[in-house]
Design an enzyme around this catalytic site. Structure first.
Site, short mmCIF file in Angstrom:
data_model
loop_
_atom_site.label_atom_id
_atom_site.label_comp_id
_atom_site.label_asym_id
_atom_site.label_seq_id
_atom_site.Cartn_x
_atom_site.Cartn_y
_atom_site.Cartn_z
N TYR A 12 0.89 -1.13 0.14
CA TYR A 12 -0.02 0.12 0.00
C TYR A 12 0.92 1.45 0.08
CZ TYR A 12 -4.11 -2.75 1.22
OH TYR A 12 -5.02 -3.87 1.07
N HIS A 60 -12.02 3.46 5.93
CA HIS A 60 -10.99 2.86 5.67
C HIS A 60 -10.55 1.95 6.74
CE1 HIS A 60 -10.59 5.55 2.26
NE2 HIS A 60 -10.18 4.84 1.83
N ARG A 102 -5.60 7.33 -9.22
CA ARG A 102 -4.79 6.40 -8.95
C ARG A 102 -5.55 5.01 -9.34
NH1 ARG A 102 -7.27 3.53 -4.26
NH2 ARG A 102 -4.95 2.65 -3.72
N ASN A 158 -6.50 0.80 -8.24
CA ASN A 158 -6.75 0.03 -7.09
C ASN A 158 -7.10 -1.30 -7.60
OD1 ASN A 158 -6.96 -0.09 -4.01
ND2 ASN A 158 -8.92 -1.00 -4.51
N GLU A 203 -10.14 -0.75 -10.23
CA GLU A 203 -10.86 0.44 -10.21
C GLU A 203 -9.95 1.66 -10.64
OE1 GLU A 203 -12.10 0.97 -5.97
OE2 GLU A 203 -13.72 -0.88 -6.56
N TYR A 214 -7.63 -9.62 2.89
CA TYR A 214 -8.60 -8.45 2.68
C TYR A 214 -9.16 -8.48 1.28
CZ TYR A 214 -10.08 -3.79 2.08
OH TYR A 214 -10.87 -2.57 1.90
N LYS A 215 -8.32 -8.85 0.47
CA LYS A 215 -8.85 -8.91 -0.96
C LYS A 215 -9.61 -9.78 -1.42
CE LYS A 215 -4.86 -5.68 -2.87
NZ LYS A 215 -5.65 -4.62 -3.54
#
Ligand code: HEM
Length: 308
Positions: free
Chosen positions: A19, A169, A197, A199, A239, A290-291
């Site tokens: 990250y 977040h 950005r 993601n 994204e 998490y993903k």
């Protein structure tokens, strides 16, 4: 008529992923991308808005002026960037907006919400593929106070409405220093200087709407990945996001354009396949969890090795 573009902003630049504040200046300064998926995705957004209004659109009282600024900004981006697809005629506040792709004409009085069929943010969102969120800036913080969200990556606008940046977040496995650095950065974003950005995540099954409210429809598929179906079923989800300051209300517009490519399609590009392979091999377990890819990470790695 301008041809719609095929586009896939592949996000991995290195062989490992961590990250970071990966915001870059948005050049040209247009948040809206029209792709070959336009007709399908706009129809899907409108279908979701009709069937699940309670999860796709929310606006807190007091956000109307900022919502109109979003209309002003996006309509002008559309007519300036895609003049073959959208036109605007305005006499004072009397606006006539034409969407030539969908053959739709909309007339309204700018600033008067009673002249639109739905709230301004909801209205403009029905003409673009992007999800649109409004972050209101007050008390030295950013609060999610309005949004049209049809294609969430496993988060709920209904749940997050009103939350500040850090609260939104909280589930992300990053460190607080980085989150705070990004929050401070966002507080200082200037009008006329938007940022962008990318993601990424992965999921199973070719659908854009990953609402937690519909988890039963898309969640269990992650346990059904096999070496036979991995190439078609597992999707690499990107994204492309933009952050833009609205000078009148001082709110931030946050746009999200979601792209899908199956692992099979992606592996046709050897550089992408190699990068994804290295990233998946080295991705910390917490981030993989998490993903949402713990259940099938090994199958994807194995498939990418078979392709090399
Ligand atoms: C300002 C508007 C923003 C909004 C409304 C927003 C919203 C969200 C939401 C809802 C999530 C999912 C959280 C969950 O799991 O429930 C998320 C994840 C995340 N956001 Fe943001 N975000 C914003 C800006 C940013 C910016 C500017 C950055 C970085 C520079 C960022 C970095 C991340 C990262 C790294 C994740 C985790 C994604 C993953 O690992 O797949 N966000 N964001």
């Amino acid at each position: 008529m301008m041809a719609l573009q095929q586009r896939f902003p592949f996000p991995l630049e290195e062989n490992s992923y961590f990250y970071s504040n990966n915001l870059k200046p948005l050049q040209p300064p247009c948040c809206i991308q029209l792709t070959t998926e336009y007709f399908h995705e706009v129809a899907e957004k409108r279908r979701l808005l009709a069937n699940h209004p309670e999860r796709c659109f929310h606006a807190l009282p007091g956000t109307l002026a900022a919502q109109w600024e979003v209309v002003d900004e996006i309509v002008h981006q559309l007519v300036d960037t895609y003049p073959d697809c959208f036109t605007l005629e305005n006499r004072g506040d009397e606006w006539t907006f034409r969407n030539l792709l969908l053959n739709e004409t909309e007339q309204f009085t700018f600033g008067d919400s009673s002249t639109l069929p739905v709230q301004p943010l909801d209205w403009i969102g029905r003409h673009v593929q992007e999800d649109l969120l409004l972050m209101v800036q007050r008390d030295d913080d950013l609060h999610l106070e309005a949004g049209q969200l049809c294609f969430p990556s496993a988060w709920s606008l209904t749940f997050d409405l009103g939350m500040a940046f850090h609260e939104i977040h909280r589930p992300v496995p990053w460190n607080h220093e980085l989150a705070e650095k990004i929050r401070r950065f966002l507080l200082r974003v200037e009008a006329g200087k938007p940022w962008t950005r990318v993601n990424w995540a992965m999921h199973v099954g070719r659908r854009l709407d990953l609402s937690p409210e519909a988890f039963h429809e898309w969640g269990p598929a992650r346990y059904q990945v096999s070496s036979e179906n991995v190439a078609d079923e597992v999707q690499f989800r990107v994204e492309e996001q933009c952050v833009l300051r609205l000078p009148g209300s001082n709110a931030l517009l946050f746009s999200i354009h979601t792209y899908l490519k199956s692992v099979g399609e992606l592996s046709q590009n050897p550089d992408w396949a190699q990068k994804l392979h290295s990233v998946l091999v080295t991705l910390p377990e917490q981030v993989a969890a998490y993903k949402g890819l713990t259940a099938y990470r090994a199958q994807v790695i194995e498939y990418l090795e078979r392709c090399q």
